[in-house]
Design a protein around this motif. Structure first.
Motif, PDB file in Angstrom:
ATOM      1  N   ALA A   1       6.587   7.613  -8.398  1.00  0.00           N
ATOM      2  CA  ALA A   1       5.758   6.697  -9.169  1.00  0.00           C
ATOM      3  C   ALA A   1       5.605   7.157 -10.609  1.00  0.00           C
ATOM      4  O   ALA A   1       5.098   6.401 -11.442  1.00  0.00           O
ATOM      5  N   ASP A   2       6.047   8.383 -10.930  1.00  0.00           N
ATOM      6  CA  ASP A   2       5.990   8.848 -12.319  1.00  0.00           C
ATOM      7  C   ASP A   2       7.123   8.275 -13.170  1.00  0.00           C
ATOM      8  O   ASP A   2       7.226   8.569 -14.362  1.00  0.00           O
ATOM      9  N   GLY A   3       7.979   7.450 -12.571  1.00  0.00           N
ATOM     10  CA  GLY A   3       9.038   6.770 -13.311  1.00  0.00           C
ATOM     11  C   GLY A   3      10.339   7.528 -13.419  1.00  0.00           C
ATOM     12  O   GLY A   3      11.235   7.114 -14.152  1.00  0.00           O
ATOM     13  N   SER A   4      10.492   8.622 -12.690  1.00  0.00           N
ATOM     14  CA  SER A   4      11.697   9.445 -12.823  1.00  0.00           C
ATOM     15  C   SER A   4      12.489   9.501 -11.527  1.00  0.00           C
ATOM     16  O   SER A   4      11.961   9.307 -10.435  1.00  0.00           O
ATOM     17  N   VAL A   5      13.793   9.751 -11.687  1.00  0.00           N
ATOM     18  CA  VAL A   5      14.694  10.062 -10.580  1.00  0.00           C
ATOM     19  C   VAL A   5      15.230  11.467 -10.836  1.00  0.00           C
ATOM     20  O   VAL A   5      15.679  11.757 -11.947  1.00  0.00           O
ATOM     21  N   LYS A   6      15.179  12.330  -9.841  1.00  0.00           N
ATOM     22  CA  LYS A   6      15.610  13.719 -10.028  1.00  0.00           C
ATOM     23  C   LYS A   6      16.692  14.104  -9.030  1.00  0.00           C
ATOM     24  O   LYS A   6      16.728  13.592  -7.902  1.00  0.00           O
ATOM     25  N   ILE A   7      17.564  15.007  -9.482  1.00  0.00           N
ATOM     26  CA  ILE A   7      18.656  15.496  -8.642  1.00  0.00           C
ATOM     27  C   ILE A   7      18.455  16.984  -8.412  1.00  0.00           C
ATOM     28  O   ILE A   7      18.256  17.754  -9.359  1.00  0.00           O
ATOM     29  N   TRP A   8      18.493  17.394  -7.141  1.00  0.00           N
ATOM     30  CA  TRP A   8      18.250  18.785  -6.755  1.00  0.00           C
ATOM     31  C   TRP A   8      19.463  19.320  -6.005  1.00  0.00           C
ATOM     32  O   TRP A   8      20.147  18.596  -5.284  1.00  0.00           O
ATOM     33  N   ARG A   9      19.694  20.639  -6.159  1.00  0.00           N
ATOM     34  CA  ARG A   9      20.761  21.312  -5.406  1.00  0.00           C
ATOM     35  C   ARG A   9      20.224  22.575  -4.759  1.00  0.00           C
ATOM     36  O   ARG A   9      19.349  23.247  -5.320  1.00  0.00           O
ATOM     37  N   ARG A  10      20.777  22.869  -3.599  1.00  0.00           N
ATOM     38  CA  ARG A  10      20.407  24.120  -2.937  1.00  0.00           C
ATOM     39  C   ARG A  10      21.069  25.290  -3.652  1.00  0.00           C
ATOM     40  O   ARG A  10      22.235  25.218  -4.058  1.00  0.00           O
TER      41      ARG A  10
ATOM     42  N   TYR B   1      23.009  28.620  -3.918  1.00  0.00           N
ATOM     43  CA  TYR B   1      24.084  29.113  -3.056  1.00  0.00           C
ATOM     44  C   TYR B   1      23.598  30.252  -2.165  1.00  0.00           C
ATOM     45  O   TYR B   1      22.988  31.214  -2.630  1.00  0.00           O
ATOM     46  N   ARG B   2      23.833  30.111  -0.856  1.00  0.00           N
ATOM     47  CA  ARG B   2      23.468  31.094   0.160  1.00  0.00           C
ATOM     48  C   ARG B   2      21.965  31.339   0.236  1.00  0.00           C
ATOM     49  O   ARG B   2      21.515  32.360   0.739  1.00  0.00           O
ATOM     50  N   GLU B   3      21.186  30.393  -0.252  1.00  0.00           N
ATOM     51  CA  GLU B   3      19.736  30.482  -0.138  1.00  0.00           C
ATOM     52  C   GLU B   3      19.199  29.138   0.349  1.00  0.00           C
ATOM     53  O   GLU B   3      19.922  28.147   0.427  1.00  0.00           O
ATOM     54  N   ASN B   4      17.897  29.151   0.678  1.00  0.00           N
ATOM     55  CA  ASN B   4      17.274  27.916   1.132  1.00  0.00           C
ATOM     56  C   ASN B   4      16.523  27.204   0.022  1.00  0.00           C
ATOM     57  O   ASN B   4      16.079  26.067   0.202  1.00  0.00           O
ATOM     58  N   SER B   5      16.353  27.846  -1.113  1.00  0.00           N
ATOM     59  CA  SER B   5      15.604  27.245  -2.211  1.00  0.00           C
ATOM     60  C   SER B   5      16.446  26.190  -2.927  1.00  0.00           C
ATOM     61  O   SER B   5      17.671  26.170  -2.830  1.00  0.00           O
ATOM     62  N   HIS B   6      15.764  25.322  -3.669  1.00  0.00           N
ATOM     63  CA  HIS B   6      16.414  24.229  -4.390  1.00  0.00           C
ATOM     64  C   HIS B   6      16.084  24.319  -5.873  1.00  0.00           C
ATOM     65  O   HIS B   6      15.001  24.760  -6.259  1.00  0.00           O
ATOM     66  N   THR B   7      17.015  23.881  -6.692  1.00  0.00           N
ATOM     67  CA  THR B   7      16.825  23.910  -8.133  1.00  0.00           C
ATOM     68  C   THR B   7      17.091  22.524  -8.714  1.00  0.00           C
ATOM     69  O   THR B   7      17.956  21.792  -8.222  1.00  0.00           O
ATOM     70  N   LEU B   8      16.344  22.165  -9.746  1.00  0.00           N
ATOM     71  CA  LEU B   8      16.498  20.876 -10.404  1.00  0.00           C
ATOM     72  C   LEU B   8      17.707  20.915 -11.328  1.00  0.00           C
ATOM     73  O   LEU B   8      17.822  21.786 -12.187  1.00  0.00           O
ATOM     74  N   THR B   9      18.627  19.961 -11.153  1.00  0.00           N
ATOM     75  CA  THR B   9      19.832  19.936 -11.987  1.00  0.00           C
ATOM     76  C   THR B   9      19.822  18.811 -13.012  1.00  0.00           C
ATOM     77  O   THR B   9      20.419  18.938 -14.073  1.00  0.00           O
ATOM     78  N   MET B  10      19.154  17.691 -12.720  1.00  0.00           N
ATOM     79  CA  MET B  10      19.114  16.562 -13.657  1.00  0.00           C
ATOM     80  C   MET B  10      17.861  15.741 -13.438  1.00  0.00           C
ATOM     81  O   MET B  10      17.390  15.606 -12.301  1.00  0.00           O
ATOM     82  N   THR B  11      17.310  15.213 -14.526  1.00  0.00           N
ATOM     83  CA  THR B  11      16.230  14.226 -14.458  1.00  0.00           C
ATOM     84  C   THR B  11      16.714  12.945 -15.104  1.00  0.00           C
ATOM     85  O   THR B  11      17.126  12.939 -16.262  1.00  0.00           O
ATOM     86  N   LEU B  12      16.701  11.855 -14.345  1.00  0.00           N
ATOM     87  CA  LEU B  12      17.168  10.555 -14.820  1.00  0.00           C
ATOM     88  C   LEU B  12      15.950   9.667 -15.034  1.00  0.00           C
ATOM     89  O   LEU B  12      15.262   9.308 -14.080  1.00  0.00           O
ATOM     90  N   LYS B  13      15.667   9.350 -16.286  1.00  0.00           N
ATOM     91  CA  LYS B  13      14.478   8.543 -16.582  1.00  0.00           C
ATOM     92  C   LYS B  13      14.831   7.505 -17.629  1.00  0.00           C
ATOM     93  O   LYS B  13      14.962   7.814 -18.808  1.00  0.00           O
TER      94      LYS B  13
ATOM     95  N   PRO C   1       6.977   2.752 -12.273  1.00  0.00           N
ATOM     96  CA  PRO C   1       7.241   3.531 -11.052  1.00  0.00           C
ATOM     97  C   PRO C   1       8.580   3.168 -10.415  1.00  0.00           C
ATOM     98  O   PRO C   1       8.997   2.009 -10.428  1.00  0.00           O
ATOM     99  N   VAL C   2       9.250   4.183  -9.872  1.00  0.00           N
ATOM    100  CA  VAL C   2      10.504   3.973  -9.134  1.00  0.00           C
ATOM    101  C   VAL C   2      10.165   4.008  -7.655  1.00  0.00           C
ATOM    102  O   VAL C   2       9.634   5.001  -7.145  1.00  0.00           O
ATOM    103  N   ASN C   3      10.473   2.926  -6.953  1.00  0.00           N
ATOM    104  CA  ASN C   3      10.044   2.762  -5.566  1.00  0.00           C
ATOM    105  C   ASN C   3      11.113   3.040  -4.525  1.00  0.00           C
ATOM    106  O   ASN C   3      10.781   3.330  -3.374  1.00  0.00           O
ATOM    107  N   ALA C   4      12.394   2.928  -4.901  1.00  0.00           N
ATOM    108  CA  ALA C   4      13.450   2.989  -3.889  1.00  0.00           C
ATOM    109  C   ALA C   4      14.728   3.577  -4.468  1.00  0.00           C
ATOM    110  O   ALA C   4      14.979   3.483  -5.673  1.00  0.00           O
ATOM    111  N   LEU C   5      15.534   4.181  -3.582  1.00  0.00           N
ATOM    112  CA  LEU C   5      16.835   4.740  -3.945  1.00  0.00           C
ATOM    113  C   LEU C   5      17.871   4.307  -2.920  1.00  0.00           C
ATOM    114  O   LEU C   5      17.556   4.085  -1.745  1.00  0.00           O
ATOM    115  N   ALA C   6      19.116   4.214  -3.359  1.00  0.00           N
ATOM    116  CA  ALA C   6      20.245   3.976  -2.459  1.00  0.00           C
ATOM    117  C   ALA C   6      21.474   4.642  -3.048  1.00  0.00           C
ATOM    118  O   ALA C   6      21.665   4.658  -4.266  1.00  0.00           O
TER     119      ALA C   6
END
Length: 456
Positions: free
Chosen positions: A254-263, A265-277, A282-287
């Motif tokens: 609802a903050d108006g952004s779409v974000k892309i995350w990646r795991r 490597y060899r860990e369980n944590s995730h890092t933000l790679t891109m913010t698409l705004k 508000p953004v309600n749906a993705l496909a």
């Protein structure tokens, strides 16, 4: 229509996570399979993308700023697409919030504590799962596994089988109960607010959950543990999808952004790679639409637009390709199958879009307008056909109806469309387009829209 009277709408994605329960009733079912051959409807192809020739835009007159209506083409006969509503169910036990398809079944989650299973495509009820934890806000199916999120901010995982009867068994609850004797304790791994969306990464066996508490959690099904939790957005997380090729995670809010995350490597944590705004609403749906050659990401916003991004083959970056316009009010849900994208909106309609092979050009093939309330959720799948491409689309609306649509799309090379006098040399034939003001909402809902800005 008392369930429409909220001060803040944001495309119905910011509702309270605990609406009042309605007493369960049986559903009344109305199927129209026998009318299919008599009542086929036709819809013309209509371009709707900023990447098309400017002559196309000259064909679509701008809407008046004083009116909520926009001008749209009349539905004249065209060979582009055939569609028909083959089943319509009306329920009296609350709104359906989510739909999932798997193994020839359609699952629905609603205000009630029952997860219903319907046979595809005629929607004959096969059975239901009764949970003791309240409403089902999100539902996801993979193989014989069913994931459901409930009022208590937990996820239940079920295993089901289909034979003569629908049978199910609960596998586990996420997070696991940590109670000792009669003293229950809230797990630190648990979401603090409603779980609004889920996605499953098949390769690693990771279930992702997004919540109104602004966080995303990753659950490893092997040992049923939460392996990562991170604050993803500044507001509610409304949708989440996973790209199965590389495990890339997409979230919107609802903050108006779409974000892309990646795991990592060899860990369980995730890092933000891109913010698409590209929008403030508000953004309600993705496909996600992936083919052998390309990958497109679609997002539906409360301003009625559908933005899309195309992935670069070499760099892996997602570049903004444009946006699809046509809906009058908020886009609440999206589904993508092959080159088709289905969008459900607060304006009560479902639009069918097709992406042209090898380009960012999109055209609106049809507008399905059988609902009389905002279309809250969608699911779509392929249906076997010999000559044309067949699809089944399942839709649920806040008018408390659940509908099934059969759609047949003619081969793309047979379609003809002329984009204007400037391109008469093009081999496409000219299609005459006429326009009229075509309100589709009930008078009471229009009155609510005109006497208050629900999007502030």
């Amino acid at each position: 229509m008392d369930f429409y009277g909220r001060n803040s709408l944001h495309g119905f994605m910011d509702e309270e996570s605990h609406p009042p329960q309605s007493p369960p009733h049986h559903l009344s079912i109305r199927t129209r399979l026998d009318m299919y051959d008599q009542d086929l409807q036709f819809s013309p192809g209509r371009p709707s993308s900023p990447r098309v020739n400017p002559a196309v835009h000259s064909m679509f007159p701008p809407g008046s700023p004083e009116s909520p209506w926009t001008l749209s083409p009349l539905q004249t006969p065209s060979p582009a697409l055939l569609y028909h509503c083959i089943a319509s169910l009306h329920r009296q036990e609350g709104n359906i919030y989510s739909i999932a398809l798997s193994k020839g079944l359609a699952f629905t989650g609603s205000d009630s504590n029952r997860i219903r299973a319907w046979r595809q495509p005629d929607c004959t009820e096969r059975g239901y799962i009764k949970a003791s934890s309240g409403e089902v806000r999100a539902i996801f199916a993979y193989g014989n596994m069913l994931f459901t999120s409930h009022r208590d901010c937990k996820v239940r995982i079920w295993n089901y089988t289909i034979s003569d009867h629908f049978r199910f068994k609960k596998i586990t609850t996420l997070p696991k109960k940590t109670s000792f004797l009669m003293f229950p304790k809230t797990s630190s791994q648990q979401h603090k607010d409603c779980i609004s969306c889920m996605a499953y990464y098949h390769t690693e066996g990771l279930l992702y959950t997004g919540s109104y508490d602004r966080t995303v959690k990753a659950w490893r099904l092997l040992d049923k543990k939460c392996v990562d939790s991170f604050v993803a957005h500044e507001s509610n997380v409304n949708a989440i999808v996973v790209k199965q090729d590389d495990g890339c995670v997409f979230t919107c809010s609802a903050d108006g952004s779409v974000k892309i995350w990646r795991r990592v490597y060899r860990e369980n944590s995730h890092t933000l790679t891109m913010t698409l705004k590209f929008q403030q609403s508000p953004v309600n749906a993705l496909a996600l639409s992936t083919t052998f050659n390309n990958c497109f990401l679609y997002s539906g916003s409360s301003d009625g637009t559908i933005n899309f991004w195309e992935k670069e083959t070499m760099s892996g970056r997602f570049n903004h390709g444009g946006f699809l316009q046509g809906h009058r009010f908020a886009v609440l849900c999206l589904a993508a199958v092959e080159k088709l994208v289905f969008s459900g909106s607060e304006d009560t309609t479902i639009r069918v879009w097709r992406r042209e092979e090898g380009s960012c050009f999109h055209e609106c093939l049809a507008v399905l307008d059988g609902h009389r309330g905002p279309v809250r959720c969608l699911a779509a799948c392929l249906e076997a056909e010999k000559i044309v491409m067949g699809f089944l689309v399942y839709s649920a609306s806040l008018d408390q109806t659940f509908k099934v649509w059969r759609i047949k799309v003619m081969p793309e090379e047979k379609l003809c469309f002329d984009i204007g006098p400037a391109d008469r040399s093009d081999s496409r034939t000219k299609t005459t387009m006429e326009y009229e003001i075509s309100p589709v909402l009930s008078p009471s809902w229009v009155e609510k829209k005109l006497h208050g800005n629900h999007f502030q």
